[in-house]
Design a protein around this motif. Structure first.
Motif, short mmCIF file in Angstrom:
data_model
loop_
_atom_site.label_atom_id
_atom_site.label_comp_id
_atom_site.label_asym_id
_atom_site.label_seq_id
_atom_site.Cartn_x
_atom_site.Cartn_y
_atom_site.Cartn_z
N ARG A 108 -9.58 4.22 -0.58
CA ARG A 108 -8.12 4.25 -0.65
C ARG A 108 -7.60 5.46 -1.40
O ARG A 108 -6.41 5.65 -1.50
CB ARG A 108 -7.61 2.95 -1.25
CG ARG A 108 -7.83 1.81 -0.26
CD ARG A 108 -7.45 0.49 -0.82
NE ARG A 108 -6.02 0.42 -1.08
CZ ARG A 108 -5.46 -0.59 -1.74
NH1 ARG A 108 -6.20 -1.55 -2.20
NH2 ARG A 108 -4.16 -0.60 -1.93
N PHE A 138 2.37 8.55 10.34
CA PHE A 138 1.76 7.67 9.35
C PHE A 138 0.23 7.74 9.47
O PHE A 138 -0.30 7.84 10.58
CB PHE A 138 2.24 6.23 9.54
CG PHE A 138 3.71 6.06 9.35
CD1 PHE A 138 4.26 6.06 8.08
CD2 PHE A 138 4.55 5.95 10.45
CE1 PHE A 138 5.63 5.93 7.91
CE2 PHE A 138 5.93 5.82 10.28
CZ PHE A 138 6.47 5.81 9.01
N PRO A 139 -0.47 7.64 8.34
CA PRO A 139 -1.93 7.70 8.42
C PRO A 139 -2.51 6.39 8.95
O PRO A 139 -1.88 5.34 8.84
CB PRO A 139 -2.33 7.91 6.96
CG PRO A 139 -1.23 7.29 6.17
CD PRO A 139 0.03 7.49 6.97
N ARG A 140 -3.70 6.48 9.53
CA ARG A 140 -4.41 5.27 9.94
C ARG A 140 -5.30 4.82 8.79
O ARG A 140 -6.10 5.60 8.29
CB ARG A 140 -5.27 5.55 11.16
CG ARG A 140 -4.46 6.03 12.34
CD ARG A 140 -5.07 5.54 13.66
NE ARG A 140 -4.12 5.74 14.74
CZ ARG A 140 -3.23 4.83 15.13
NH1 ARG A 140 -3.19 3.66 14.52
NH2 ARG A 140 -2.40 5.08 16.11
N LEU A 141 -5.12 3.58 8.37
CA LEU A 141 -5.83 3.09 7.19
C LEU A 141 -6.74 1.94 7.55
O LEU A 141 -6.57 1.29 8.58
CB LEU A 141 -4.82 2.63 6.14
CG LEU A 141 -3.81 3.67 5.67
CD1 LEU A 141 -2.89 3.07 4.64
CD2 LEU A 141 -4.54 4.87 5.07
N PRO A 185 -3.90 13.41 1.49
CA PRO A 185 -2.57 13.45 2.11
C PRO A 185 -2.66 14.00 3.53
O PRO A 185 -3.51 14.84 3.81
CB PRO A 185 -1.78 14.41 1.22
CG PRO A 185 -2.54 14.47 -0.06
CD PRO A 185 -3.97 14.25 0.30
N TRP A 202 0.94 5.43 0.71
CA TRP A 202 0.19 6.57 1.26
C TRP A 202 0.77 7.86 0.70
O TRP A 202 1.96 7.92 0.40
CB TRP A 202 0.19 6.55 2.79
CG TRP A 202 1.50 6.77 3.46
CD1 TRP A 202 2.51 5.86 3.62
CD2 TRP A 202 1.95 7.97 4.09
NE1 TRP A 202 3.56 6.43 4.31
CE2 TRP A 202 3.24 7.73 4.62
CE3 TRP A 202 1.39 9.24 4.28
CZ2 TRP A 202 3.97 8.70 5.30
CZ3 TRP A 202 2.13 10.20 4.97
CH2 TRP A 202 3.39 9.93 5.47
N MET A 229 0.85 -1.18 0.00
CA MET A 229 0.00 0.00 0.00
C MET A 229 0.89 1.23 0.00
O MET A 229 1.96 1.24 0.58
CB MET A 229 -0.88 0.04 1.26
CG MET A 229 -1.77 -1.19 1.41
SD MET A 229 -2.70 -1.17 2.97
CE MET A 229 -4.05 -0.10 2.53
N CYS A 231 2.42 10.52 1.01
CA CYS A 231 3.35 11.23 1.90
C CYS A 231 3.84 12.51 1.23
O CYS A 231 4.38 12.48 0.13
CB CYS A 231 4.55 10.31 2.18
SG CYS A 231 5.90 11.13 3.03
N MET A 287 -7.02 8.38 -0.53
CA MET A 287 -7.03 9.08 0.75
C MET A 287 -6.41 10.46 0.62
O MET A 287 -5.54 10.68 -0.21
CB MET A 287 -6.27 8.26 1.77
CG MET A 287 -4.82 8.05 1.36
SD MET A 287 -3.99 6.88 2.43
CE MET A 287 -3.78 5.49 1.34
N LEU A 291 3.63 -0.17 4.24
CA LEU A 291 3.05 1.14 3.98
C LEU A 291 4.13 2.03 3.36
O LEU A 291 4.92 2.65 4.06
CB LEU A 291 2.56 1.71 5.32
CG LEU A 291 1.45 2.75 5.32
CD1 LEU A 291 0.24 2.26 4.53
CD2 LEU A 291 1.04 3.06 6.75
N SER A 314 0.72 6.85 -5.59
CA SER A 314 -0.32 6.64 -4.57
C SER A 314 -1.50 5.87 -5.14
O SER A 314 -1.97 4.91 -4.54
CB SER A 314 -0.83 7.98 -4.03
OG SER A 314 0.19 8.68 -3.37
#
Ligand code: ZN
Length: 212
Positions: free
Chosen positions: A202, A21-24, A206, A3, A1, A5, A204, A68, A180
């Motif tokens: 997904r 880090f994002p919560r996924l 940033p 993200w 995956m 960033c 998402m 991630l 991404s």
């Protein structure tokens, strides 16, 4: 995956596991993914290699873990997404050949040639996927330019132009955006399934960069 960033590579490398880090959610069951472990890998940007921390997250019910990756990487590629994207765009648009593009990027000729070939081979899928994403994000359909690779470039540009109007995306640039939404597999060799992640879950936003 992957993200989205927004951090510069150096800042990400320095922060190590302290990056926000994002919560996924789990792509299979939509349950929460929890931090599990992590590993280090290298990424080459601006002519030098740095070591970065990649967290692994895990879904308890599914018993599946995912790496991630930050959007400045592509899966299984040492070089940063922007480096690869710049070379690919220069060659695919016809602005120059592989050799001068590789020299400017400071990467071996054969490496750059590999990227350009993979991009050309996947160009019809990339073009169709990103053109559809552009429309999904509210863009007008556009007449594809001649040539699959040019179409793919134009489609990435069109989708990014629409995404850039959404919060947070503009600063990432088109190649982090492309990494991404393709799950890092923009030029992956062994992707047979439709690779483009367009689902809202997904796609998402940033996260804000770290405070200085
Ligand atoms: Zn799950």
């Amino acid at each position: 995956m992957v993200w989205p960033c927004p951090l510069p590579v150096d800042a990400y490398a320095r922060a190590g596991p302290e990056v926000a880090f994002p919560r996924l959610d789990c792509p299979s069951c939509a349950g929460p993914l929890v931090f599990w472990s992590g590993y280090r890998r290298h990424v080459r940007a601006a002519g030098r290699c740095v070591r970065i921390f990649i967290p692994r997250v895990r879904c308890g019910p599914c018993r599946v873990s995912h790496a991630l990756l930050p959007a400045f990487t592509l899966a299984w590629r040492l070089d940063a997404a922007e480096v690869i994207g710049t070379v690919v765009a220069e060659v695919a648009s016809g602005r120059c050949g592989v050799r001068p593009a590789a020299a400017r990027a400071g990467v071996p000729y054969t490496t750059a040639r590999g990227w350009v070939r993979r991009f050309a081979a996947r160009a019809p899928q990339i073009g169709a996927g990103f053109a559809a994403l552009a429309v999904e994000l509210g863009g007008e359909p556009f007449p594809p330019p001649a040539g699959a690779a040019r179409f793919a470039l134009a489609a990435i540009g069109a989708a990014f132009a629409m995404a850039a109007a959404l919060p947070g995306w503009a600063g990432l640039g088109s190649w982090r955006f492309a990494s991404s939404v393709s799950g890092g597999k923009l030029i992956a060799a062994n992707t047979t399934s439709p690779f483009l992640v367009v689902g809202r879950r997904r796609f998402m936003p940033p996260v804000p960069p770290l405070p200085a």
